[in-house]
Design a protein around this motif. Sequence first.
Motif, PDB file in Angstrom:
ATOM      1  N   GLY A 236       0.798  -1.226   0.000  1.00 54.66           N
ATOM      2  CA  GLY A 236       0.000   0.000   0.000  1.00 54.66           C
ATOM      3  C   GLY A 236       0.826   1.269   0.000  1.00 54.66           C
ATOM      4  O   GLY A 236       0.377   2.311   0.471  1.00 54.66           O
ATOM      5  N   LEU A 237       2.060   1.208  -0.552  1.00 60.66           N
ATOM      6  CA  LEU A 237       2.967   2.358  -0.523  1.00 60.66           C
ATOM      7  C   LEU A 237       2.875   3.227  -1.768  1.00 60.66           C
ATOM      8  O   LEU A 237       3.608   4.203  -1.901  1.00 60.66           O
ATOM      9  N   SER A 238       1.987   2.864  -2.695  1.00 60.75           N
ATOM     10  CA  SER A 238       1.864   3.622  -3.947  1.00 60.75           C
ATOM     11  C   SER A 238       0.488   3.375  -4.537  1.00 60.75           C
ATOM     12  O   SER A 238      -0.341   2.673  -3.949  1.00 60.75           O
ATOM     13  N   SER A 239       0.275   3.918  -5.707  1.00 63.84           N
ATOM     14  CA  SER A 239      -0.925   3.559  -6.456  1.00 63.84           C
ATOM     15  C   SER A 239      -0.936   2.054  -6.690  1.00 63.84           C
ATOM     16  O   SER A 239       0.086   1.469  -7.068  1.00 63.84           O
ATOM     17  N   PRO A 240      -2.077   1.384  -6.483  1.00 67.51           N
ATOM     18  CA  PRO A 240      -2.160  -0.049  -6.765  1.00 67.51           C
ATOM     19  C   PRO A 240      -2.353  -0.340  -8.257  1.00 67.51           C
ATOM     20  O   PRO A 240      -2.352  -1.506  -8.655  1.00 67.51           O
ATOM     21  N   MET A 241      -2.519   0.700  -9.051  1.00 66.90           N
ATOM     22  CA  MET A 241      -2.596   0.547 -10.503  1.00 66.90           C
ATOM     23  C   MET A 241      -1.175   0.585 -11.037  1.00 66.90           C
ATOM     24  O   MET A 241      -0.538   1.638 -11.063  1.00 66.90           O
ATOM     25  N   TYR A 242      -0.660  -0.563 -11.464  1.00 67.71           N
ATOM     26  CA  TYR A 242       0.755  -0.667 -11.785  1.00 67.71           C
ATOM     27  C   TYR A 242       1.088  -0.357 -13.242  1.00 67.71           C
ATOM     28  O   TYR A 242       2.260  -0.152 -13.564  1.00 67.71           O
ATOM     29  N   VAL A 243       0.095  -0.324 -14.111  1.00 72.51           N
ATOM     30  CA  VAL A 243       0.374   0.030 -15.506  1.00 72.51           C
ATOM     31  C   VAL A 243      -0.696   1.002 -16.003  1.00 72.51           C
ATOM     32  O   VAL A 243      -1.890   0.811 -15.779  1.00 72.51           O
ATOM     33  N   TYR A 244      -0.239   2.070 -16.657  1.00 73.06           N
ATOM     34  CA  TYR A 244      -1.088   3.114 -17.235  1.00 73.06           C
ATOM     35  C   TYR A 244      -0.866   3.085 -18.743  1.00 73.06           C
ATOM     36  O   TYR A 244       0.229   3.394 -19.227  1.00 73.06           O
ATOM     37  N   ARG A 245      -1.905   2.693 -19.484  1.00 70.08           N
ATOM     38  CA  ARG A 245      -1.762   2.453 -20.922  1.00 70.08           C
ATOM     39  C   ARG A 245      -1.844   3.750 -21.721  1.00 70.08           C
ATOM     40  O   ARG A 245      -2.664   4.637 -21.433  1.00 70.08           O
ATOM     41  N   TRP A 246      -1.006   3.817 -22.765  1.00 69.14           N
ATOM     42  CA  TRP A 246      -0.939   5.015 -23.586  1.00 69.14           C
ATOM     43  C   TRP A 246      -2.245   5.278 -24.308  1.00 69.14           C
ATOM     44  O   TRP A 246      -2.642   6.436 -24.502  1.00 69.14           O
ATOM     45  N   GLU A 247      -2.950   4.252 -24.723  1.00 72.66           N
ATOM     46  CA  GLU A 247      -4.178   4.471 -25.496  1.00 72.66           C
ATOM     47  C   GLU A 247      -5.193   5.272 -24.688  1.00 72.66           C
ATOM     48  O   GLU A 247      -5.927   6.099 -25.247  1.00 72.66           O
ATOM     49  N   ARG A 248      -5.232   5.065 -23.359  1.00 68.64           N
ATOM     50  CA  ARG A 248      -6.160   5.830 -22.516  1.00 68.64           C
ATOM     51  C   ARG A 248      -5.706   7.281 -22.406  1.00 68.64           C
ATOM     52  O   ARG A 248      -6.513   8.208 -22.469  1.00 68.64           O
ATOM     53  N   MET A 249      -4.407   7.475 -22.207  1.00 69.46           N
ATOM     54  CA  MET A 249      -3.878   8.835 -22.128  1.00 69.46           C
ATOM     55  C   MET A 249      -4.067   9.573 -23.452  1.00 69.46           C
ATOM     56  O   MET A 249      -4.492  10.742 -23.483  1.00 69.46           O
ATOM     57  N   GLU A 250      -3.809   8.905 -24.543  1.00 69.40           N
ATOM     58  CA  GLU A 250      -3.949   9.532 -25.859  1.00 69.40           C
ATOM     59  C   GLU A 250      -5.395   9.948 -26.122  1.00 69.40           C
ATOM     60  O   GLU A 250      -5.652  11.014 -26.707  1.00 69.40           O
ATOM     61  N   ALA A 251      -6.341   9.121 -25.664  1.00 71.64           N
ATOM     62  CA  ALA A 251      -7.754   9.461 -25.852  1.00 71.64           C
ATOM     63  C   ALA A 251      -8.120  10.723 -25.082  1.00 71.64           C
ATOM     64  O   ALA A 251      -8.877  11.569 -25.576  1.00 71.64           O
ATOM     65  N   VAL A 252      -7.576  10.882 -23.865  1.00 70.96           N
ATOM     66  CA  VAL A 252      -7.849  12.080 -23.080  1.00 70.96           C
ATOM     67  C   VAL A 252      -7.242  13.311 -23.754  1.00 70.96           C
ATOM     68  O   VAL A 252      -7.878  14.374 -23.846  1.00 70.96           O
ATOM     69  N   LEU A 253      -6.009  13.182 -24.237  1.00 71.88           N
ATOM     70  CA  LEU A 253      -5.370  14.302 -24.933  1.00 71.88           C
ATOM     71  C   LEU A 253      -6.164  14.692 -26.179  1.00 71.88           C
ATOM     72  O   LEU A 253      -6.392  15.881 -26.445  1.00 71.88           O
ATOM     73  N   ASP A 254      -6.576  13.704 -26.937  1.00 73.33           N
ATOM     74  CA  ASP A 254      -7.317  13.986 -28.171  1.00 73.33           C
ATOM     75  C   ASP A 254      -8.654  14.663 -27.873  1.00 73.33           C
ATOM     76  O   ASP A 254      -9.086  15.556 -28.605  1.00 73.33           O
TER      77      ASP A 254
END
Length: 383
Positions: A236-254
Amino acid sequence: MSVAESTKNSMSNKKAALADLYSDIARGNMFPFWATSDSVDNDEIKQLMATSKAIPFVWKYTDIEPMLQRAAQLVTMDDSERRSLILVNPGLAPKRASVSTMYTAYRLNDPDEIMPPHKHSPSAIRFGLTGQGNFTGVEGEDVTFGPGDMVLTPNDAWHNHGTVGGEQAVNLSVLDLPLVEMLHAVHFDHKYTEIENGKEVEKKVQTARYPTDYSQRIYGEGGLMPRFVNHKRGGGLSSPMYVYRWERMEAVLDAHKDWDGDPHEGIVVDYIDPTTGGPVFHTINFYVQMLRPGEKTLPQRETASLLLAPFRGKGHSIIDGKRYDWDQFDTLAVPGGCWVEHVNGSSTEPVIFFGATDAPTQRALLLYKRWGRNQAGDLLRLA
């Protein structure tokens, strides 16, 4: 003896006595904190501030990538479990630091190389640059990642690195090791064990305990979080989400490419811990910054130090009045306290930075501040 001669002798005697005092203080491994004048010898404020400091700097990927390829020929996994190049800021050398609290490193893995598990107190991320087969196993979640994907390897979480799929891959790492080192809290552990048939057994590969899509399946829908899982994995020392995918980030930017954004930053999207809405680590955080075609940000200055890697596009930054040109996959160091402006020189293509900041540490200590200037040049307090 005249008054003038007496005064001169008195000043001379005082100067000699001060010199003797300063010598004794230095021999005693102490530092005098008072100012008797504004001279170079005795202005202790200037001396106290004259410590090693990070400077603005650009490391060129066109220099880094050939060295990684040479290392791949000369350094095998039989020689070392790592093949990375750490970026050392010229103002801080020989300390392994790209800015005072963080370093960036570039790692190349040949096809199908998998290193043994290890863990450490510094928190780290991996950001994919080339190849679809970058691999990191984190606390029983096997993650294969490609360009633009960010993978966490948190404080004290067992993890291992490598590649799958039969091709070379390069990723970029950012660690808070200089900060943890300064606090004398660094530790590494390379003896990974699991319990098998009631006995502790040392192993070279972690056994998968989660589905490979666990991070996205549990945390990948904003505003929605399952209640039926333990969100404190890895201690519990960090975000438990260990991978953040580029396709999700790219969709937000777009989706926001036509918004006004921030005149000092353009469009910035932070990576967050989905269970708190805060930074992914307590010490450092990460974000993506987009400059639309032809966009130039207004000057801003903040106490936090930044590391910026252009993931797409090229351009230049003006840092404290000096121009720094950068291209895809370079790394730009922006030490805290510098005035900075970014310029996308393309009239057709966006610039996308992957960024790291030590602002979470400064905010926790109530030290973070941010200023900007408007079009007229007036000073603004932004944070």
